[in-house]
Design a protein around this motif. Structure first.
Motif, PDB file in Angstrom:
ATOM      1  N   GLY A 362       0.815  -1.202   0.199  1.00 59.82           N
ATOM      2  CA  GLY A 362       0.007  -0.089  -0.056  1.00 59.82           C
ATOM      3  C   GLY A 362       0.785   1.169   0.151  1.00 59.82           C
ATOM      4  O   GLY A 362       0.279   2.425   0.178  1.00 59.82           O
ATOM      5  N   VAL A 363       1.991   1.135  -0.111  1.00 61.26           N
ATOM      6  CA  VAL A 363       2.870   2.736  -0.334  1.00 61.26           C
ATOM      7  C   VAL A 363       3.898   2.363  -0.903  1.00 61.26           C
ATOM      8  O   VAL A 363       4.417   0.991  -1.438  1.00 61.26           O
ATOM      9  N   SER A 364       4.371   3.549  -1.538  1.00 59.16           N
ATOM     10  CA  SER A 364       5.723   3.288  -2.437  1.00 59.16           C
ATOM     11  C   SER A 364       6.873   3.146  -1.670  1.00 59.16           C
ATOM     12  O   SER A 364       6.962   3.996  -0.683  1.00 59.16           O
ATOM     13  N   THR A 365       8.051   2.746  -2.139  1.00 59.09           N
ATOM     14  CA  THR A 365       9.119   2.671  -1.259  1.00 59.09           C
ATOM     15  C   THR A 365      10.090   3.395  -1.658  1.00 59.09           C
ATOM     16  O   THR A 365      11.263   3.508  -1.199  1.00 59.09           O
ATOM     17  N   MET A 366       9.876   4.134  -3.019  1.00 59.13           N
ATOM     18  CA  MET A 366      10.688   5.241  -3.135  1.00 59.13           C
ATOM     19  C   MET A 366      11.106   6.365  -2.333  1.00 59.13           C
ATOM     20  O   MET A 366      10.293   6.879  -1.833  1.00 59.13           O
ATOM     21  N   GLN A 367      12.319   6.853  -2.115  1.00 61.81           N
ATOM     22  CA  GLN A 367      12.888   7.916  -1.585  1.00 61.81           C
ATOM     23  C   GLN A 367      12.596   7.830   0.043  1.00 61.81           C
ATOM     24  O   GLN A 367      12.292   8.971   0.529  1.00 61.81           O
ATOM     25  N   GLU A 368      12.613   6.672   0.606  1.00 63.57           N
ATOM     26  CA  GLU A 368      12.237   6.517   1.961  1.00 63.57           C
ATOM     27  C   GLU A 368      13.436   5.758   2.626  1.00 63.57           C
ATOM     28  O   GLU A 368      13.466   6.093   3.712  1.00 63.57           O
ATOM     29  N   THR A 369      14.429   5.562   1.999  1.00 67.76           N
ATOM     30  CA  THR A 369      15.577   4.732   2.505  1.00 67.76           C
ATOM     31  C   THR A 369      16.593   5.942   3.028  1.00 67.76           C
ATOM     32  O   THR A 369      17.120   6.642   2.195  1.00 67.76           O
ATOM     33  N   PRO A 370      16.840   6.132   4.225  1.00 61.67           N
ATOM     34  CA  PRO A 370      18.191   7.269   4.833  1.00 61.67           C
ATOM     35  C   PRO A 370      19.300   6.658   4.392  1.00 61.67           C
ATOM     36  O   PRO A 370      19.385   5.360   4.237  1.00 61.67           O
ATOM     37  N   LEU A 371      20.052   7.583   4.178  1.00 62.19           N
ATOM     38  CA  LEU A 371      21.644   7.128   3.612  1.00 62.19           C
ATOM     39  C   LEU A 371      22.413   6.444   5.050  1.00 62.19           C
ATOM     40  O   LEU A 371      23.084   5.529   4.213  1.00 62.19           O
ATOM     41  N   ASN A 372      22.037   6.525   6.031  1.00 60.20           N
ATOM     42  CA  ASN A 372      22.840   5.841   7.191  1.00 60.20           C
ATOM     43  C   ASN A 372      21.572   5.384   8.157  1.00 60.20           C
ATOM     44  O   ASN A 372      20.822   6.234   8.436  1.00 60.20           O
ATOM     45  N   GLN A 373      21.460   4.305   8.328  1.00 58.86           N
ATOM     46  CA  GLN A 373      20.614   3.826   9.240  1.00 58.86           C
ATOM     47  C   GLN A 373      21.077   2.466   9.897  1.00 58.86           C
ATOM     48  O   GLN A 373      21.957   1.771   9.454  1.00 58.86           O
ATOM     49  N   ILE A 374      20.573   2.315  11.340  1.00 60.63           N
ATOM     50  CA  ILE A 374      20.932   1.127  11.998  1.00 60.63           C
ATOM     51  C   ILE A 374      19.753   0.474  12.567  1.00 60.63           C
ATOM     52  O   ILE A 374      18.811   0.968  13.023  1.00 60.63           O
ATOM     53  N   LEU A 375      19.719  -0.851  12.264  1.00 63.30           N
ATOM     54  CA  LEU A 375      18.562  -1.844  12.758  1.00 63.30           C
ATOM     55  C   LEU A 375      19.144  -2.194  14.092  1.00 63.30           C
ATOM     56  O   LEU A 375      20.055  -2.970  14.182  1.00 63.30           O
ATOM     57  N   ILE A 388      19.047  -8.027   4.262  1.00 58.58           N
ATOM     58  CA  ILE A 388      18.884  -8.215   2.775  1.00 58.58           C
ATOM     59  C   ILE A 388      17.908  -7.223   2.119  1.00 58.58           C
ATOM     60  O   ILE A 388      17.983  -6.687   1.116  1.00 58.58           O
ATOM     61  N   GLU A 389      16.529  -7.157   2.874  1.00 62.43           N
ATOM     62  CA  GLU A 389      15.634  -6.503   2.222  1.00 62.43           C
ATOM     63  C   GLU A 389      15.986  -4.694   2.394  1.00 62.43           C
ATOM     64  O   GLU A 389      15.780  -4.283   0.975  1.00 62.43           O
ATOM     65  N   ALA A 390      16.703  -4.399   3.483  1.00 61.40           N
ATOM     66  CA  ALA A 390      16.792  -3.043   3.139  1.00 61.40           C
ATOM     67  C   ALA A 390      17.966  -2.460   2.472  1.00 61.40           C
ATOM     68  O   ALA A 390      17.884  -1.601   1.861  1.00 61.40           O
ATOM     69  N   ALA A 391      18.973  -3.621   1.969  1.00 60.51           N
ATOM     70  CA  ALA A 391      20.052  -3.398   1.105  1.00 60.51           C
ATOM     71  C   ALA A 391      19.488  -3.478  -0.145  1.00 60.51           C
ATOM     72  O   ALA A 391      19.996  -2.456  -1.071  1.00 60.51           O
ATOM     73  N   VAL A 392      18.608  -4.164  -0.547  1.00 58.53           N
ATOM     74  CA  VAL A 392      17.990  -4.268  -1.895  1.00 58.53           C
ATOM     75  C   VAL A 392      17.112  -3.128  -2.125  1.00 58.53           C
ATOM     76  O   VAL A 392      17.177  -2.259  -3.265  1.00 58.53           O
ATOM     77  N   LYS A 393      16.410  -2.539  -1.226  1.00 57.30           N
ATOM     78  CA  LYS A 393      15.539  -1.492  -1.197  1.00 57.30           C
ATOM     79  C   LYS A 393      16.365  -0.125  -1.505  1.00 57.30           C
ATOM     80  O   LYS A 393      16.227   0.858  -2.216  1.00 57.30           O
ATOM     81  N   ALA A 394      17.538   0.010  -0.707  1.00 56.97           N
ATOM     82  CA  ALA A 394      18.810   1.101  -0.809  1.00 56.97           C
ATOM     83  C   ALA A 394      19.436   1.096  -2.400  1.00 56.97           C
ATOM     84  O   ALA A 394      19.311   1.882  -2.998  1.00 56.97           O
ATOM     85  N   ALA A 395      19.993  -0.380  -2.687  1.00 58.38           N
ATOM     86  CA  ALA A 395      20.499  -0.056  -3.821  1.00 58.38           C
ATOM     87  C   ALA A 395      19.699  -0.149  -5.176  1.00 58.38           C
ATOM     88  O   ALA A 395      20.031   0.558  -6.143  1.00 58.38           O
TER      89      ALA A 395
END
Length: 890
Positions: A362-375, A388-395
């Motif tokens: 229900g949402v677009s993932t574009m432009q949502e990934t911060p340059l620096n993030q810590i889980l 894995i999901e976060a890396a694919v989303k960023a790259a």
């Protein structure tokens, strides 16, 4: 006249959109249709093809001719907005494979350079494909899509020599064996021992060695005769029983046995000897061609099902050898590996539907990934899993959107499998890197440091880039290239080709390449040529980067190198050697440039696992400032520094994403380096019992079990030391099953016991520093202590941690001198995990952790048992008294 592609995804419209019902269009031929189209270049009388995407069979379902070019009108979704449309007259409509839609898998393989997985309408169809698509449209009229695909494979990917002839030749062994009723050694070897025998390759499924083959030769001859004479399901099942009973084999060679049946009856059995390949074909046919094949998980039966389903779609002129080869080709096409950039290469400015409607999320993932993030979060909350999901989303954010929106093939893979496939592809391309921090990790390993190499008696020192600098350099190269003109990119291309040619020719005539009579290039290394002189004590590195800068700036003399401001000091100092290498390199320049080249900006990602375990100041050094988004290369406030041990300027580009993970049980967030905390977005990942929802194992409610234990841990310690849901995922998988095995509640319960034994109990010991009383509280054992010792003892079979009171006098004797504070000590013993009567094997014991009703029931049962025993003892005593009185009566 051009052709354009319009897209339609029924799942993104209410009831499929206007003019459709239940995922099918209901327009009539000749009707004029208005359709959203972002491309304003569409002209009157241009052709348009409508491709159906989303769930079910995908492909071109309609053709039309433009009757009104691009115009603006009220958006069908929002009357306050405008949208670009075209009007076309419908010339043909085929909603289903039976009606002859052009299947997506055919379009993808016949026209590979065309973009098909588009979310936008109006993409121009490449000129070289227009006639092919028109031919497909004509050929598929009143013909099933699968028939069209089979014919295309036969015309474009079938070789009447090669495999086809080998297949026929091997199957002819059947007649020879039947006529002689014997199998000679050569034929037996070809049938059973050879990895490739003309029918199929069995990969790692063949015999271990000749000895195993020779040892079982008589058995194999008998089995071969039985199969060849009567290749039926009954014989198939019997052969596997006999094979399993034969202790001479190290394993059951499923694919090899299947291959013998394929030889014995190619008309009724395919050459697809692997069960996983059959499964993929079933899934591909059901998904792409609207078939309803049901798998029996029995290779012979599944062959029968497959052939009964597809025979009517295969041209009657094709023999069964051809048919079987075409079926294997289906597997190849259904599982063809795609390049992520091809899947996600969407460049259109406007999508056909709002981002908020894209997919189940229900949402677009574009432009949502911060340059620096810590889980961050407690153990077992899936931090590493989610990187894995976060890396694919960023790259690859576009690819990530397509995967989430289920617009990426193959459709028989799960969402997780598609993400892993994309992740591995990006890792292979160097766009995702992984590193783990630890206490001894430092700046030299992460950024740059000096390292030594010994060659003979010589020791040489050189700079070695760490993982952070390497990926920064790669990302920076891409960032620079994305801003370069075609001429600059051609120059880069020419230099790369020349450098490669120079490397290949360098040692054709000698072990070294002479730069002068006294100095030679002695080795080709990762970052440059190693060169040395006869009297030199050490060697030097001639960096490729220096040579490229000299080439691009047109430097052609020693003086030109010495006057250059952009090369290293070594290049200036050894200008004579560099100019000779550059001249030799130029001899390998390509005669022609690469034509039109464009470089797209790509994202890179560095995953830092256990980021909190490293000394941040020691690892990042002065670069901690450069990772700030506002200080990145590409932003207005970009900063550069000169690295130690190097004269080059360094910066962190804005197309590099940093993703860290940290376990809060190791170190609290409050204890993190302040400089790091300011520069990273922290994303909390806490236990999520919802992921275990509905999971019952032997009556044990896993979500409630996790919730209850975590409530107690949070009170006794804190929320950062709770238990993650991931600890129980193996239990869920065992219960639900997977492709390789069916679900089994018994196995799931065994997995639960292993989870407590190997993960939960050791972790609780670490949390509470072996304070077993607190561990008892987490497991609820304290609630099983009653007022009556006998009743408590009766409940002991449901207690995980046994509590005992040891008096000092019973251990040490008298005069031990320990009674100053206490005269006894409470000790604890963890119940044994082994044994039939072990509490860990009792489902009710786990239920008592969280379920008061179960606990109360067991308490009442214990009290009732003790009361019954007490009554029995009293009864026995009364009986004895009565008997005694009878004996003394005169």
């Amino acid at each position: 006249m051009e052709s354009y592609l319009l897209s339609w995804n029924p799942k993104h419209f209410n009831n499929g959109g206007e003019g459709s019902t239940k995922g099918q269009l209901i327009y009539k031929v000749g009707e004029r249709i208005t359709w959203s189209c972002h491309n304003k270049q569409v002209k009157l009388n241009d052709n348009v093809y409508l491709i159906k995407l989303g769930d079910g069979a995908r492909g071109i379902i309609a053709k039309g001719v433009v009757t009104r070019p691009s115009f603006m009108d009220v958006c069908w979704k929002d009357s306050n907005k405008q949208r670009s449309y075209i009007e076309f007259e419908l010339q043909g409509l085929r909603n289903t494979c039976k009606e002859g839609l052009i299947p997506y898998v055919l379009l993808q393989n016949a026209c590979p350079e065309q973009q098909w997985s588009t979310q936008s309408s109006g993409i121009q169809i490449r000129n070289q494909y227009q006639s092919a698509i028109d031919d497909f449209w004509q050929q598929s009229n009143k013909k099933h899509s699968l028939s069209v695909f089979f014919d295309w494979i036969k015309s474009n990917h079938f070789n009447s020599d090669g495999w086809y002839k080998d297949y026929q030749a091997t199957c002819q062994l059947k007649d020879k064996i039947i006529n002689t009723q014997s199998v000679d050694d050569e034929d037996l070897s070809k049938i059973w021992l050879k990895k490739v025998n003309g029918i199929s390759s069995v990969g790692n499924g063949f015999m271990y060695d000749e000895r195993e083959f020779s040892k079982n030769k008589v058995f194999l001859q008998k089995v071969t005769l039985d199969i060849v004479n009567n290749p039926t399901k009954e014989v198939f099942d019997d052969v596997f029983k006999r094979w399993t009973a034969n202790e001479n084999f190290k394993r059951v060679l499923y694919s090899v046995i299947h291959r013998v049946f394929a030889l014995a009856d190619p008309e009724h059995v395919t050459s697809i000897v692997g069960k996983k390949y059959l499964k993929a074909i079933f899934a591909g046919l059901n998904t792409n061609f609207e078939l309803s094949l049901l798998k029996a998980d029995h290779w012979y039966q599944d062959n029968e099902t497959l052939l009964q389903s597809v025979n009517s779609f295969v041209n009657k002129d094709y023999d069964f050898f051809t048919r079987n080869i075409l079926l294997w080709e289906l597997y190849e096409f259904f599982n063809k590996k795609e390049k992520p950039e091809d899947i996600g290469g969407i460049t259109e400015p406007e999508s056909d539907y709002d981002a908020q409607q894209a997919g189940s999320k229900g949402v677009s993932t574009m432009q949502e990934t911060p340059l620096n993030q810590i889980l961050y979060g407690p153990p077992g909350t899936g931090k590493t899993y989610h990187t894995i999901e976060a890396a694919v989303k960023a790259a690859e954010p576009l690819l990530y959107d397509l995967i989430i929106n289920e617009a990426v093939e193959p459709y028989n893979l799960t969402l997780r499998e598609k993400l892993e496939k994309a992740y591995k592809s990006l890792v292979a391309k160097g766009r995702i890197r992984f590193v783990t921090f630890h206490q001894s990790y430092g700046y030299e390993e992460f950024v740059i440091g000096l390292t030594a190499r010994t060659k003979g008696e010589q020791i040489s020192y050189f700079e070695k880039n760490g993982v952070f600098k390497e990926i920064c350099d790669e990302a920076k190269k891409n960032l620079v290239k994305s801003k370069q003109s075609n001429a600059e990119l051609n120059e880069e291309y020419s230099f790369s080709k020349a450098l490669e040619g120079f490397k290949l020719s360098m040692f054709d005539e000698s072990d070294n390449f002479e730069l002068t009579e006294a100095v030679s290039i002695t080795a080709i290394e990762e970052f440059g040529f190693r060169y040395s002189g006869e009297s030199w004590k050490s060697s030097q590195i001639m960096k490729y980067e220096d040579l490229k800068l000299l080439y691009k700036n047109g430097v052609e003399s020693r003086q030109g190198i010495k006057q250059s401001e952009f090369v290293s000091g070594l290049a200036k100092q050894h200008a004579s050697y560099f100019i000779r290498a550059l001249d030799a390199l130029k001899k390998h320049l390509p005669e022609k440039d690469a034509g039109q080249i464009s470089a797209k900006k790509q994202n890179y990602c560095l995953i830092i696992d256990e980021i909190n375990r490293g000394n941040i100041s020691k690892i990042f050094g002065e670069l901690i400032t450069l990772i700030e988004p506002s200080k990145r290369l590409g932003s207005k406030g970009a900063l550069e520094v000169i690295l130690p041990n190097s004269e080059e300027l360094f910066s962190v580009p804005d197309n590099l994403y940093l993703i860290g993970t940290m376990n809060t049980a190791d170190r609290s967030l409050a204890m993190m380096d302040t400089a790091l905390r300011r520069r990273f977005d922290f994303i909390e990942m806490m236990p999520n019992p919802d992921l275990l929802a509905g999971t019952l194992v032997k009556g044990i409610d896993l979500p409630q079990l996790l919730i209850t234990m975590n409530k107690r841990i949070e009170v006794l310690y804190d929320r950062e030391h709770t238990l993650g849901h991931a600890f129980f995922m193996t239990v869920v998988e065992a219960r639900d099953g997977n492709e390789k095995s069916k679900g089994d509640e018994g196995k799931a319960f065994i997995e639960l016991q292993k989870t407590f034994k190997n993960k939960i109990i050791p972790l609780l010991e670490e949390y509470f520093f072996e304070d077993w009383n607190k561990i008892r509280l987490v497991l609820g054992d304290n609630r099983k202590v009653l007022k009556s010792q006998k009743e408590t003892d009766e409940l002991n079979k449901y207690v995980f941690i046994q509590q005992q009171t040891q008096k000092y006098s019973s251990i040490f004797g008298e005069n031990h001198g320990l009674e100053t504070y206490e005269d006894s000590k409470i000790t604890y013993k963890l119940a044994n995990f082994e044994g039939i009567s072990s509490v860990w094997g009792n489902p009710e014991a786990y239920q008592t952790i969280y379920d008061d009703k179960v606990l109360n029931s067991l308490v009442l049962k214990a009290k009732s048992t003790i009361a019954a025993k007490s009554d029995e003892i009293k009864s026995n005593e009364n009986t004895k008294v009565g008997e005694s009185e009878l004996q003394v009566t005169p």
